[in-house]
Design a protein around this motif. Structure first.
Motif, PDB file in Angstrom:
ATOM      1  N   ALA A  97      -1.761  13.144 -15.541  1.00  0.00           N
ATOM      2  CA  ALA A  97      -1.633  12.477 -14.239  1.00  0.00           C
ATOM      3  C   ALA A  97      -1.401  10.982 -14.408  1.00  0.00           C
ATOM      4  O   ALA A  97      -0.620  10.367 -13.659  1.00  0.00           O
ATOM      5  CB  ALA A  97      -2.887  12.732 -13.406  1.00  0.00           C
ATOM      6  N   PHE A  98      -2.068  10.398 -15.388  1.00  0.00           N
ATOM      7  CA  PHE A  98      -1.886   8.986 -15.707  1.00  0.00           C
ATOM      8  C   PHE A  98      -0.425   8.681 -16.042  1.00  0.00           C
ATOM      9  O   PHE A  98       0.152   7.686 -15.584  1.00  0.00           O
ATOM     10  CB  PHE A  98      -2.816   8.639 -16.870  1.00  0.00           C
ATOM     11  N   THR A  99       0.191   9.562 -16.824  1.00  0.00           N
ATOM     12  CA  THR A  99       1.593   9.367 -17.198  1.00  0.00           C
ATOM     13  C   THR A  99       2.507   9.476 -15.990  1.00  0.00           C
ATOM     14  O   THR A  99       3.485   8.718 -15.855  1.00  0.00           O
ATOM     15  CB  THR A  99       2.003  10.391 -18.273  1.00  0.00           C
ATOM     16  N   GLU A 100       2.211  10.403 -15.084  1.00  0.00           N
ATOM     17  CA  GLU A 100       3.004  10.527 -13.866  1.00  0.00           C
ATOM     18  C   GLU A 100       2.887   9.244 -13.031  1.00  0.00           C
ATOM     19  O   GLU A 100       3.862   8.766 -12.452  1.00  0.00           O
ATOM     20  CB  GLU A 100       2.531  11.728 -13.047  1.00  0.00           C
ATOM     21  N   ALA A 101       1.683   8.681 -12.959  1.00  0.00           N
ATOM     22  CA  ALA A 101       1.478   7.431 -12.218  1.00  0.00           C
ATOM     23  C   ALA A 101       2.243   6.290 -12.872  1.00  0.00           C
ATOM     24  O   ALA A 101       2.843   5.446 -12.180  1.00  0.00           O
ATOM     25  CB  ALA A 101      -0.013   7.103 -12.151  1.00  0.00           C
ATOM     26  N   LEU A 102       2.248   6.246 -14.186  1.00  0.00           N
ATOM     27  CA  LEU A 102       2.960   5.213 -14.932  1.00  0.00           C
ATOM     28  C   LEU A 102       4.464   5.279 -14.642  1.00  0.00           C
ATOM     29  O   LEU A 102       5.115   4.258 -14.394  1.00  0.00           O
ATOM     30  CB  LEU A 102       2.696   5.405 -16.422  1.00  0.00           C
ATOM     31  N   THR A 103       4.997   6.492 -14.638  1.00  0.00           N
ATOM     32  CA  THR A 103       6.423   6.683 -14.352  1.00  0.00           C
ATOM     33  C   THR A 103       6.734   6.333 -12.903  1.00  0.00           C
ATOM     34  O   THR A 103       7.739   5.679 -12.609  1.00  0.00           O
ATOM     35  CB  THR A 103       6.824   8.133 -14.649  1.00  0.00           C
ATOM     36  N   ALA A 104       5.868   6.761 -11.989  1.00  0.00           N
ATOM     37  CA  ALA A 104       6.082   6.469 -10.572  1.00  0.00           C
ATOM     38  C   ALA A 104       6.049   4.967 -10.315  1.00  0.00           C
ATOM     39  O   ALA A 104       6.821   4.447  -9.500  1.00  0.00           O
ATOM     40  CB  ALA A 104       5.019   7.175  -9.723  1.00  0.00           C
ATOM     41  N   GLU A 106       0.812  -1.216   0.000  1.00  0.00           N
ATOM     42  CA  GLU A 106       0.000   0.000   0.000  1.00  0.00           C
ATOM     43  C   GLU A 106       0.845   1.265   0.000  1.00  0.00           C
ATOM     44  O   GLU A 106       0.433   2.285  -0.550  1.00  0.00           O
ATOM     45  CB  GLU A 106      -0.958  -0.001   1.194  1.00  0.00           C
ATOM     46  N   ASP A 107       2.033   1.228   0.603  1.00  0.00           N
ATOM     47  CA  ASP A 107       2.863   2.436   0.589  1.00  0.00           C
ATOM     48  C   ASP A 107       3.341   2.759  -0.822  1.00  0.00           C
ATOM     49  O   ASP A 107       3.468   3.932  -1.198  1.00  0.00           O
ATOM     50  CB  ASP A 107       4.043   2.318   1.561  1.00  0.00           C
ATOM     51  N   LYS A 108       3.572   1.729  -1.629  1.00  0.00           N
ATOM     52  CA  LYS A 108       3.938   1.955  -3.025  1.00  0.00           C
ATOM     53  C   LYS A 108       2.761   2.539  -3.797  1.00  0.00           C
ATOM     54  O   LYS A 108       2.922   3.467  -4.599  1.00  0.00           O
ATOM     55  CB  LYS A 108       4.403   0.648  -3.677  1.00  0.00           C
ATOM     56  N   VAL A 109       1.571   1.981  -3.559  1.00  0.00           N
ATOM     57  CA  VAL A 109       0.370   2.489  -4.227  1.00  0.00           C
ATOM     58  C   VAL A 109       0.146   3.953  -3.861  1.00  0.00           C
ATOM     59  O   VAL A 109      -0.172   4.784  -4.722  1.00  0.00           O
ATOM     60  CB  VAL A 109      -0.867   1.643  -3.847  1.00  0.00           C
TER      61      VAL A 109
END
Length: 210
Positions: free
Chosen positions: A137-144, A23-26
């Motif tokens: 935002a989706f792209t930022e999540a993908l990179t993260a 969950e910390d990664k999520v």
């Protein structure tokens, strides 16, 4: 360099093994999406984190029966505003004033400009604009996710109206734009896992204008 190595590592996993992402990664992946830049800072979208397996099973048939829908750890659904309204615009400007602790004349003039522009536009045009912000935002999540060593599969292959109905998005003034299953790759079931990443060479992609 570390980020680039992570981006070279990532690919659109076609099969996931069902292992749960901590969950910390999520939370860090979602925080990266929250921090993404958006037009006028309006953040015209919401993110739905689907952990419920029954809901995933409902979504799978309307997403080309892709196994990552049900075998992922978390399914992130990026849902954009169906249109811009005065209430939505005012909320974000009021929130900015509250957090910063002061009002700025230029900022308030900008608020009035947006109020005089967006709400009068065709809702479909507004949704398309909002969806583009959701993609940032989706792209930022993908990179993260890549930075966290978590696999993520960009998904546009689904029936938006059906997903909207399953998640009750239209009642919230939202429409699904893109989905991102996150989890861990299943090497022995994924034909793509060992293939070389192919991208255009830099000279075909980038033109420098001095």
């Amino acid at each position: 360099m570390e980020l680039l190595e992570k981006l070279k590592w990532r690919y659109a996993a076609k099969a996931m093994n069902g292992e749960k992402v901590a969950e910390d990664k999520v939370e860090r992946i979602l925080e990266a999406a929250r921090l993404a830049p958006t037009s006028s800072g309006l953040q015209p979208f919401e993110i739905f984190v689907v952990k419920n397996q029954e809901i995933k099973e409902q979504i799978k048939p309307v997403a080309w029966n892709q196994s990552v829908i049900t075998d992922c750890s978390h399914l992130l659904v990026f849902a954009a505003w169906d249109t811009y309204t005065p209430e939505r615009i005012n909320h974000m400007f009021d929130l900015t004033n509250e957090i910063r602790g002061f009002e700025n004349e230029g900022w308030e003039n900008y608020r009035q400009m947006l109020l005089g522009m967006y709400p009068q536009k065709d809702p479909e045009e507004n949704f398309n604009h909002a969806a583009k912000q959701a993609y940032i935002a989706f792209t930022e999540a993908l990179t993260a996710a890549a930075f966290e060593g978590v696999d993520a599969t960009p998904l546009e292959g689904f029936e938006p109206d059906a997903v909207d109905k399953i998640l009750g998005l239209r009642e919230k003034g939202l429409r699904s734009a893109v989905m991102l299953p996150i989890g861990y790759r299943k090497d022995d079931a994924d034909w793509l896992v060992n293939l070389v990443k192919v991208r255009k060479p830099m000279e075909e992609l980038v033109t420098v204008i001095d």
